[in-house]
Design an enzyme around this catalytic site. Sequence first.
Site, PDB file in Angstrom:
ATOM      1  N   SER A 127       0.868  -1.182   0.000  1.00 39.40           N
ATOM      2  CA  SER A 127       0.000   0.000   0.000  1.00 39.40           C
ATOM      3  C   SER A 127       0.899   1.223   0.000  1.00 39.40           C
ATOM      4  O   SER A 127       2.088   1.132   0.303  1.00 39.40           O
ATOM      5  CB  SER A 127      -0.887   0.013   1.249  1.00 39.40           C
ATOM      6  OG  SER A 127      -0.099   0.255   2.399  1.00 39.40           O
ATOM      7  N   ASP A 128       0.349   2.380  -0.340  1.00 32.36           N
ATOM      8  CA  ASP A 128       1.106   3.610  -0.132  1.00 32.36           C
ATOM      9  C   ASP A 128       0.909   4.011   1.327  1.00 32.36           C
ATOM     10  O   ASP A 128       0.101   3.425   2.068  1.00 32.36           O
ATOM     11  CB  ASP A 128       0.664   4.707  -1.109  1.00 32.36           C
ATOM     12  CG  ASP A 128       1.723   5.816  -1.258  1.00 32.36           C
ATOM     13  OD1 ASP A 128       2.648   5.886  -0.431  1.00 32.36           O
ATOM     14  OD2 ASP A 128       1.605   6.621  -2.197  1.00 32.36           O
ATOM     15  N   HIS A 129       1.676   5.022   1.708  1.00 32.35           N
ATOM     16  CA  HIS A 129       1.765   5.454   3.098  1.00 32.35           C
ATOM     17  C   HIS A 129       0.385   5.657   3.767  1.00 32.35           C
ATOM     18  O   HIS A 129      -0.360   6.556   3.402  1.00 32.35           O
ATOM     19  CB  HIS A 129       2.504   6.792   3.114  1.00 32.35           C
ATOM     20  CG  HIS A 129       3.236   7.048   4.372  1.00 32.35           C
ATOM     21  ND1 HIS A 129       4.593   7.279   4.417  1.00 32.35           N
ATOM     22  CD2 HIS A 129       2.812   7.094   5.641  1.00 32.35           C
ATOM     23  CE1 HIS A 129       4.967   7.463   5.654  1.00 32.35           C
ATOM     24  NE2 HIS A 129       3.906   7.352   6.418  1.00 32.35           N
TER      25      HIS A 129
END
Length: 764
Positions: free
Chosen positions: A282-284
């Site tokens: 996932s992104d941040h």
Amino acid sequence: MRMLSTLAVAASLVCTAGLAGAAPAPMGDKNAFIADLIGQMTLEEKIGQLRLISIGQDMPQPQLIKEIAAGRVGGTFNSVTRADNRPLQDAAARQSRLKIPIFFAYDVVHGHRTVFPISLGLASSWDMGVVEQAARISGLEASADGLDATFAPMVDISRDPRWGRTSEGFGEDPHLVSQCARASVKGFQGASPANPQGVMAFVKHFALYGAVEGGRDYNTVDMSPQRMYQDYLPPYRAAIDAGAGGVMIALNSVNGVPATSNTWLLRDLLRKEWGFKGVTVSDHGAIDELLRHGVASNGREAAKLAIQAGVDMSMADSRYLEQLPGLVKSGDVPVRLIDDAVREVLGAKYDMGLFQDPYRRIGNAAGDPADVNAEARLHRAEARAAARKSLVLLENRNQTLPLKKSGTVAVIGPMADAPIDIMGSWSAAGKATQSVTLLQGMRDALAGNGKVVYARGANVTDDERVVGYLNFLNWDNPEVVQDKRSPGDMIAEAVEAARQSDVIVVAVGESRGMSHEASSRTSLSLPGSQQTLLKALRTTGKPLVVVLMNGRPLTVNWEKENADALLETWYAGTEGGHAIADVLFGDENPSGKLPISFPRSLGQIPTYYNHLRIGRPFTPGKPPNYTSQYFEEESGPLYPFGYGLSYTTFSLSDITLSGQTMPRNGKLTASVTVKNTGQREGETVVQLYVQDVTASVVRPVKELKDFRKVLLKPGESRVVTFPIDEDKLKFFNARLEYAAEPGDFNVQIGLDSESVRQQRFALQ
Ligand code: NOJ
């Protein structure tokens, strides 16, 4: 699978990571090895593998070491030295129960210690050797700092320059961006992600992040399937086909479903349709953000949606850690889903070569560099060579350029001596103190032969609100430092310097934070302070060379009309100042071409060249009424895609087609003769575009299908031949079938996307 061939030789090796006493699986058989390991893991250890921790943000180091030793971390990002990474790997590979190594990642996007031009600049070279080499050296330097993976390349197509992350990508065109994607992956990984002198590439941001509404970062994306498949998805696919080991999932939603909970995107498209075999992250904080998207009402639902959709690792949020145990216990998430994700994480580590040697890139302490920033660790020559190729000459009236290496040059502007800005955003472990600014580059070039006088002339902006925004995250060490003198005083000093000089070289643009994540703009012009400076300099009557430093197309109408020469330099990196001086003084003949169209005004956006055909197109030279255009200004871009000048001139012959018809599965060639008609050696990019004249769905006015960069001596001609096969004619029809349809096609060849020669043939 990729790694099997490399590791086949190691087939006789046995796993050193497994439990003492258990019969270890042979390491040469990836699937058996990983299945064996998963069979030994507790649920908690499995969930631990899905956790990607941000160093310095998520928890203090002593706690992190404990978490790793407890088997509760799969990988980390943001630590950038072998010495920092070693104790973390010790905790994983020596202290944890199963001794499963962790991996270390970082945003190595356009350089690591040495900063190369931003991706938009690399794409401007239209030279895949340059793109690949920048990635290769980035991977080399990153691996030498104990890193195993990079969150790059960023291949989001961007057609809205308001979006600050335009700077991170390779521009607006599916074909060019796909080529850059391939070259980058090859460069970062080398022959395989196990390469100890390279890093695994995590292509990002999957998917369509560049199409956020209004160019507002993190916004929604709503897009027809045709546009997705035809224009926005190919670069991710290209990176994956080139062997990218990882995929980072985008923060945006796609047609109403966040990418992070988008089963269609992550399972149907990525895995089933494209056959991706690597790991997804996932992104941040994106799993957490499912609550704010409004598709999950609590953390439990968010974790469930993400794991169901196919998010293998959660970056910098604790939802998986907190929620997956309960979700498995209650039967809401089958343990099979956890195993699937763990298999991909372990598979990535296997592919990185970490099971063979967890210290593959960390080495031993005795080999640590005494100074991680030592000059000897930089690749300055390669960075300078890449930067030279990334510069785009937009105007050159009366051959103002190249300059003579004599006399006095006034070097002016807020970007002229800006060592942080010239690195561009995402400059990884680059040090501003090692950047060569334009001022330095000009001084070095003129040393002993001419004089440089310098004045800042203006602040990047006088808008305190903007300065406050740009410095928001680093008040202790602000990036944008305002000169406290009045604008009038600064301009007076600059005008005085200009008057004493033979020529003005003025560097203007955006501070790097203005072209960054979360830096969407409502204007694409230079800030007012810099416009005032330029106008004041113009009044001196001295030749005015404008050097642009920016991370997106700008509406430089005044500059186009009033500058004697205009050079787009993007953010040219560690050796930027030398490379720009090389071009200004003619040691390098500029050869860059725009990878993205420049609009005339903000209102004109989007201005991408490969737009769909329409029923009432504007036609130059014909009355504009009742056509698709804006009545207040000229139509078409300020500078088209593919445009860029040289210090020499080129001519292009008519196109010769090898035939008028092409049978199914057949081939044609289209040839042109390109001639250097000027006085010096130079390179240009011959560009092949194709237009489908009539099809079952509306097709673009033209699409780039191929290009060649050619170097020609004065007077030299070369025949450039492009093969055309059915693949170049295929598109996604209304049923999303990828096929070519019989009928007429226009072949266009030019040195930019607008001035082209044309011929027609028919596919039978
Ligand atoms: C957020 C950004 O969107 C992404 O590109 C980056 O890789 C991660 N942060 C990690 O730094």
